[in-house]
Scaffold this active site. Structure first.
Site, mmCIF file in Angstrom:
data_model
loop_
_atom_site.group_PDB
_atom_site.id
_atom_site.type_symbol
_atom_site.label_atom_id
_atom_site.label_comp_id
_atom_site.label_asym_id
_atom_site.label_seq_id
_atom_site.Cartn_x
_atom_site.Cartn_y
_atom_site.Cartn_z
ATOM 1 N N SER A 1 1.048 -1.213 -0.052
ATOM 2 C CA SER A 1 -0.418 0.505 0.345
ATOM 3 C C SER A 1 0.426 0.948 -0.453
ATOM 4 C CB SER A 1 -1.262 -0.186 1.208
ATOM 5 O OG SER A 1 -1.431 0.931 1.707
ATOM 6 N N TYR B 1 -2.233 -0.049 10.215
ATOM 7 C CA TYR B 1 -2.080 -0.745 9.104
ATOM 8 C C TYR B 1 -0.537 -0.084 7.936
ATOM 9 C CZ TYR B 1 -3.884 -1.409 3.664
ATOM 10 O OH TYR B 1 -4.559 -1.499 2.541
#
Length: 257
Positions: free
Chosen positions: A144, A157
């Site tokens: 990501s 995350y």
């Protein structure tokens, strides 16, 4: 477009029943790869595989929890036995827990790292052990852009994705002498159920200055197919001299900071 080096090869995709995972399974199947679609949701994996088989593709559903190292070893051995040598691994399975870091529960932190980081380790290790002996293979991990740019309320995350990216690059260094390539693809905001749970897409595109987020220069969110196209390229012979890279597919959102 037909690319080289994917047809008739066995590809294993984790998180196969999700938005990006499903798009990757479909893209690989369209290139005539034999795809092992692995997901913790057995019914969803089987349904996806059945639909693609009905369309003439070679896709088999497998159930495994990426958090379980023994399950990873077992399903990799099954795929090697039932479908053939795994030439391509795509680590997609991921989860998101949001909230201020000081309010995150231990369980949230552990869950995010168990899937996003340990899950990648479990499957990469299991598959790499087979690839080393064959002196060939491709491992692609979906990271990501949050792994490279700090994000408000996404500490777990972002940290998990940063760790995964560095693990994948270290793995690529270790496996290079064995002819195995390891790369990361780091999407930005992508039109999936996970993104839509976070809010409206217009604010994602425009950015939120109060959260120090600049928005997307291309003025659109990615489609899962955009990420899948990047996977096809990195899995192909055309990318045969590319390893240990982290490719951002985010419309310029990270400003490649």
């Amino acid at each position: 477009m037909i690319i080289s080096g994917v047809k008739d090869r066995v590809a294993l995709v984790t998180g196969a029943a999700g938005g990006i995972g499903e798009a990757i399974v479909r893209a690989l199947a369209a290139q005539r790869a034999a795809v092992a679609a692995v997901d913790v949701d057995a019914g969803a994996a089987d349904a996806l595989a059945a639909g693609l088989r009905a369309a003439g593709h070679t896709v088999t559903g497998y159930c495994a929890d990426v958090c379980d190292s023994a399950a990873a070893d077992t399903v990799v051995k099954r795929v090697e036995t039932e479908m053939g040598p795994i030439a391509i691994l795509v680590n997609v399975a991921g989860v998101l827990r949001v909230g201020p870091a000081v309010e995150l529960e231990d369980a949230d932190w552990a869950a995010v790292f168990a899937v996003n980081t340990s899950g990648v380790f479990h499957f990469s290790r299991a598959v790499a052990r087979h690839m080393i002996g064959r002196r060939s293979g491709v491992i692609i991990t979906i990271g990501s852009n949050a792994g490279g740019v700090p994000r408000m309320n996404m500490a777990a995350y972002s940290a998990s994705k940063a760790a995964t990216s560095m693990f994948s690059r270290c793995l690529g260094l270790e496996l290079a002498e064995h002819g195995v390539r390891c790369n990361v693809i780091s999407p930005g905001s992508t039109d999936t159920a996970m993104l839509r749970e976070l809010g409206d897409l217009e604010s994602v595109i425009a950015g939120t200055p109060e959260n120090y987020k600049v928005g997307i220069p291309l003025r659109k969110v990615a489609r899962p197919a955009d990420v899948a196209a990047a996977v096809l390229f990195l899995a192909s012979d055309e990318a045969g001299h590319i390893t240990m890279q982290d490719l951002y597919v985010d419309g310029g959102a990270a400003l490649r900071a």
